[in-house]
Each structure stands twice: as C-alpha cells, then as structure tokens.
Design a protein around this motif. Sequence first.
Motif, PDB file in Angstrom:
ATOM      1  N   SER A  85     -12.510  18.566 -67.803  1.00 46.03           N
ATOM      2  CA  SER A  85     -12.844  19.604 -68.778  1.00 46.03           C
ATOM      3  C   SER A  85     -11.922  19.582 -69.994  1.00 46.03           C
ATOM      4  O   SER A  85     -11.977  20.486 -70.827  1.00 46.03           O
ATOM      5  CB  SER A  85     -12.764  20.983 -68.115  1.00 46.03           C
ATOM      6  OG  SER A  85     -11.447  21.238 -67.648  1.00 46.03           O
ATOM      7  N   LEU A  86     -11.045  18.563 -70.100  1.00 47.17           N
ATOM      8  CA  LEU A  86     -10.058  18.447 -71.183  1.00 47.17           C
ATOM      9  C   LEU A  86      -8.986  19.525 -71.115  1.00 47.17           C
ATOM     10  O   LEU A  86      -8.358  19.871 -72.109  1.00 47.17           O
ATOM     11  CB  LEU A  86     -10.736  18.479 -72.558  1.00 47.17           C
ATOM     12  CG  LEU A  86     -11.586  17.264 -72.929  1.00 47.17           C
ATOM     13  CD1 LEU A  86     -12.225  17.474 -74.296  1.00 47.17           C
ATOM     14  CD2 LEU A  86     -10.750  15.993 -72.943  1.00 47.17           C
ATOM     15  N   LYS A  87      -8.775  20.051 -69.915  1.00 40.54           N
ATOM     16  CA  LYS A  87      -7.819  21.149 -69.729  1.00 40.54           C
ATOM     17  C   LYS A  87      -6.405  20.779 -70.191  1.00 40.54           C
ATOM     18  O   LYS A  87      -5.774  21.514 -70.961  1.00 40.54           O
ATOM     19  CB  LYS A  87      -7.810  21.572 -68.258  1.00 40.54           C
ATOM     20  CG  LYS A  87      -6.825  22.674 -67.907  1.00 40.54           C
ATOM     21  CD  LYS A  87      -7.050  23.177 -66.508  1.00 40.54           C
ATOM     22  CE  LYS A  87      -6.811  22.100 -65.457  1.00 40.54           C
ATOM     23  NZ  LYS A  87      -5.374  21.712 -65.359  1.00 40.54           N
ATOM     24  N   SER A  88      -5.904  19.646 -69.725  1.00 38.54           N
ATOM     25  CA  SER A  88      -4.533  19.261 -70.072  1.00 38.54           C
ATOM     26  C   SER A  88      -4.415  18.842 -71.537  1.00 38.54           C
ATOM     27  O   SER A  88      -3.389  19.099 -72.181  1.00 38.54           O
ATOM     28  CB  SER A  88      -4.047  18.129 -69.157  1.00 38.54           C
ATOM     29  OG  SER A  88      -3.925  18.597 -67.828  1.00 38.54           O
ATOM     30  N   SER A  89      -5.461  18.210 -72.077  1.00 40.37           N
ATOM     31  CA  SER A  89      -5.456  17.876 -73.503  1.00 40.37           C
ATOM     32  C   SER A  89      -5.407  19.147 -74.340  1.00 40.37           C
ATOM     33  O   SER A  89      -4.702  19.224 -75.357  1.00 40.37           O
ATOM     34  CB  SER A  89      -6.690  17.052 -73.861  1.00 40.37           C
ATOM     35  OG  SER A  89      -6.649  15.776 -73.243  1.00 40.37           O
ATOM     36  N   PHE A  90      -6.138  20.167 -73.906  1.00 38.85           N
ATOM     37  CA  PHE A  90      -6.096  21.462 -74.589  1.00 38.85           C
ATOM     38  C   PHE A  90      -4.680  22.040 -74.542  1.00 38.85           C
ATOM     39  O   PHE A  90      -4.164  22.537 -75.560  1.00 38.85           O
ATOM     40  CB  PHE A  90      -7.085  22.428 -73.930  1.00 38.85           C
ATOM     41  CG  PHE A  90      -6.976  23.845 -74.417  1.00 38.85           C
ATOM     42  CD1 PHE A  90      -7.540  24.228 -75.622  1.00 38.85           C
ATOM     43  CD2 PHE A  90      -6.310  24.811 -73.664  1.00 38.85           C
ATOM     44  CE1 PHE A  90      -7.452  25.534 -76.077  1.00 38.85           C
ATOM     45  CE2 PHE A  90      -6.209  26.111 -74.109  1.00 38.85           C
ATOM     46  CZ  PHE A  90      -6.784  26.480 -75.317  1.00 38.85           C
ATOM     47  N   CYS A  91      -4.038  21.977 -73.376  1.00 36.73           N
ATOM     48  CA  CYS A  91      -2.672  22.510 -73.232  1.00 36.73           C
ATOM     49  C   CYS A  91      -1.704  21.800 -74.172  1.00 36.73           C
ATOM     50  O   CYS A  91      -0.867  22.439 -74.826  1.00 36.73           O
ATOM     51  CB  CYS A  91      -2.192  22.348 -71.797  1.00 36.73           C
ATOM     52  SG  CYS A  91      -2.995  23.427 -70.600  1.00 36.73           S
ATOM     53  N   LEU A  92      -1.794  20.471 -74.237  1.00 35.34           N
ATOM     54  CA  LEU A  92      -0.889  19.703 -75.091  1.00 35.34           C
ATOM     55  C   LEU A  92      -1.121  20.017 -76.565  1.00 35.34           C
ATOM     56  O   LEU A  92      -0.163  20.146 -77.341  1.00 35.34           O
ATOM     57  CB  LEU A  92      -1.063  18.211 -74.823  1.00 35.34           C
ATOM     58  CG  LEU A  92      -0.462  17.696 -73.521  1.00 35.34           C
ATOM     59  CD1 LEU A  92      -0.952  16.288 -73.215  1.00 35.34           C
ATOM     60  CD2 LEU A  92       1.066  17.717 -73.584  1.00 35.34           C
ATOM     61  N   ALA A  93      -2.383  20.140 -76.958  1.00 34.04           N
ATOM     62  CA  ALA A  93      -2.682  20.485 -78.351  1.00 34.04           C
ATOM     63  C   ALA A  93      -2.216  21.904 -78.663  1.00 34.04           C
ATOM     64  O   ALA A  93      -1.557  22.159 -79.684  1.00 34.04           O
ATOM     65  CB  ALA A  93      -4.176  20.344 -78.618  1.00 34.04           C
ATOM     66  N   LEU A  94      -2.528  22.844 -77.772  1.00 33.78           N
ATOM     67  CA  LEU A  94      -2.129  24.240 -77.957  1.00 33.78           C
ATOM     68  C   LEU A  94      -0.612  24.361 -78.053  1.00 33.78           C
ATOM     69  O   LEU A  94      -0.080  25.036 -78.943  1.00 33.78           O
ATOM     70  CB  LEU A  94      -2.664  25.086 -76.803  1.00 33.78           C
ATOM     71  CG  LEU A  94      -2.238  26.558 -76.762  1.00 33.78           C
ATOM     72  CD1 LEU A  94      -2.793  27.316 -77.960  1.00 33.78           C
ATOM     73  CD2 LEU A  94      -2.692  27.217 -75.451  1.00 33.78           C
ATOM     74  N   GLY A  95       0.102  23.696 -77.140  1.00 35.08           N
ATOM     75  CA  GLY A  95       1.553  23.792 -77.122  1.00 35.08           C
ATOM     76  C   GLY A  95       2.187  23.262 -78.391  1.00 35.08           C
ATOM     77  O   GLY A  95       3.096  23.889 -78.963  1.00 35.08           O
ATOM     78  N   GLN A  96       1.728  22.114 -78.858  1.00 37.14           N
ATOM     79  CA  GLN A  96       2.305  21.529 -80.071  1.00 37.14           C
ATOM     80  C   GLN A  96       2.019  22.381 -81.304  1.00 37.14           C
ATOM     81  O   GLN A  96       2.875  22.523 -82.184  1.00 37.14           O
ATOM     82  CB  GLN A  96       1.761  20.115 -80.275  1.00 37.14           C
ATOM     83  CG  GLN A  96       2.268  19.117 -79.248  1.00 37.14           C
ATOM     84  CD  GLN A  96       1.636  17.754 -79.428  1.00 37.14           C
ATOM     85  OE1 GLN A  96       2.086  16.947 -80.237  1.00 37.14           O
ATOM     86  NE2 GLN A  96       0.560  17.494 -78.683  1.00 37.14           N
ATOM     87  N   ILE A  97       0.838  22.956 -81.365  1.00 44.49           N
ATOM     88  CA  ILE A  97       0.476  23.798 -82.510  1.00 44.49           C
ATOM     89  C   ILE A  97       1.313  25.078 -82.517  1.00 44.49           C
ATOM     90  O   ILE A  97       1.862  25.487 -83.548  1.00 44.49           O
ATOM     91  CB  ILE A  97      -1.033  24.107 -82.492  1.00 44.49           C
ATOM     92  CG1 ILE A  97      -1.812  22.826 -82.842  1.00 44.49           C
ATOM     93  CG2 ILE A  97      -1.380  25.236 -83.447  1.00 44.49           C
ATOM     94  CD1 ILE A  97      -3.301  22.914 -82.602  1.00 44.49           C
TER      95      ILE A  97
END
Length: 329
Positions: A134-146
Amino acid sequence: MKNRMIAICDKEAAYAYNLVDYFNNKNNIFFSEAFTNEESIHEYAKERFIHILLVSDKMNIELINKKNIGLTILLSEQEAVLAGKTYKAIYKYQSAGNILKSIMNYYAEREDEPLSLLNKKCQIIGVYSPIKRSLKSSFCLALGQILAKEKAVLYLNMEEYSGFSTLFQKEYKADLSDVIYYLRQDKANLLVKLEGIVDSINNLDYIPPVSSPMDIREVKKEEWLKLFREVSANSKYETVIVDFGDGAEGLLELLSECNQIYVPIREDYLSNAKIEQFESLLDKAGYEVLKSNMKKIKLPYHNSFGSRECYAEQLVWSELGDYVRSVVR
C-alpha cells in the motif's frame, strides 16, 4: 536546553574545532567546547564540571584536573585499541557522526540521573494498513522528510521486514533491538542511548529497524508503550512517526497512543474487504474510538525513478511527495 558539556581536547586545533561545530549542530543534549592544551582544560575544570572529556591520547592526561570530570574518553590514533586500559577509547580518524554515537553509547552505560528535554508537545503519528503493498513505508519516509524541514522528527519502523539495510546500502552497528534491550535494563539515560543509535536522512532521524522478525514479535506491549511515552514526554522530538507492521503485540492499544492515524488503502474489492474487517475488529474489541483519529489515504503509485540508493530522498519530490504535502497542509 543543553546543560551538559563535552570538552574536546586536542593539539590539532582545526580538528578539535571542526568536531565541536559538528557536535553542537547535531546533539541536543550536550554543548561542546574545544581546548588545545592541557593547561587550558585544567584551568577550566577547576571552576566548572565537565560531563565528558574527549582527549587526544597524545596529550598528558595526568596534567588535567580529574575531580570535575565525569567521563574521560581517549581519542586514539590507532584503530586497534588495547582493552583493559583505564579509559574508554575511540578511534580518532573516522566520521564525526560515528565518534558522537560512540560517545553517547559510552555515556548511556553510566549510572546517572535521567535526562529530560521536557518536550510536552510531541505528536505521535501512526501509519498502519491491513493491506499489503500500500506504499505505507514510502509514505512514512516522504512524510518524515517533509515534516523534518521545520521540526525535529523521529521515524520508528516496527515492520518485521523493513529492507533498510538494502535501501540505504549500509550495515547498522545497532538498531531498534538494542533500544528495547536498553529499556529492559531500566537504565536512566534512554535519550542518550538514542543519540548513539539514530541515523538520519534529510534531517529525519530514524532508529534503524530490527534485522530479524523475531525481534519484533518478542517485544511486549508494555515495552512499546514505555518507549513511546519516554520519547514523547522527554525527548527533543516534536513529532514521532510510527510505521506499524502486524507483528507487534498489542497493536490496537499501541494505535491508541497515536494522535493521528493514517491508513493507506487501495480500491480493489479485496482491499476494501480487509479494511471492513479491520474496522469491524475495532468495534468488537472496544477500540471504535480509534476511527475518529483515522484518516484513510489512497496513495498515488509512482514509477521507478533515479537510482535505488537515492529512492528515499527522491520521494520528497515525487508525485507521492506532492500528495503528502497536500495531506499535511
């Protein structure tokens, strides 16, 4: 507020001052000062307490007043340091980041009064989905960096298989398993231990995830809760992003600790059925209140871009990154 001191004493002035600059930029617990001879540090220690003295093994340490020094660590020019000496030692010619981590790990092992940065406004963001891919971890990495562009953010990956060693092309000397082990010892300085373990990407701090699924499954619910509350109440972090897998004990209670829960979804029939089953479980288990904190998100799938080594960094400017900015705006 930094109220503990690291004194760096080395006759190579450029080396000492560069290390001080790095430490003061990267560490939120200690402030650092540089000294280039034994006499200056001796005089300083007469009047003030030095929590950590990092001193070159080329200097005559016997000339330094040790009464006002908590922990002395030698900066050794030889990579293979003989064990059994009076002082701890760190190899001098390695990255400043590795030196700082080693210092924090040595200090964390001391019996000392607990540190607290008194951060009472920490928000815990949970990200969970019963749907795979579901792209869960990719979402976390993008959210965290932003988010990390404007505040101190910690990313905690609780998946059984994170893939981080391959993703970031590095072998971690310590990871989440070491943090949990430290918690089990009931030692006071968890925050210092974290400083010795966390890695970072684009200002986003993260605890390297476990290397074995068993390490997640063996952690008790109470230990996760203790970690969440300790970091939330006492650390420098304003936001903690928790990437939940299915292996953690007491998942629903852990989700209850979150101020906001993002649930990545997909629109096929089977995925919808899994979401309905999850929501039904919340009702039956008495956790229906979690629904009010949940936000379902349908993440845009992105094609492969750039090199694998830069995948995480490139997420920020991908279609997924644009979507994340729209969510947190």
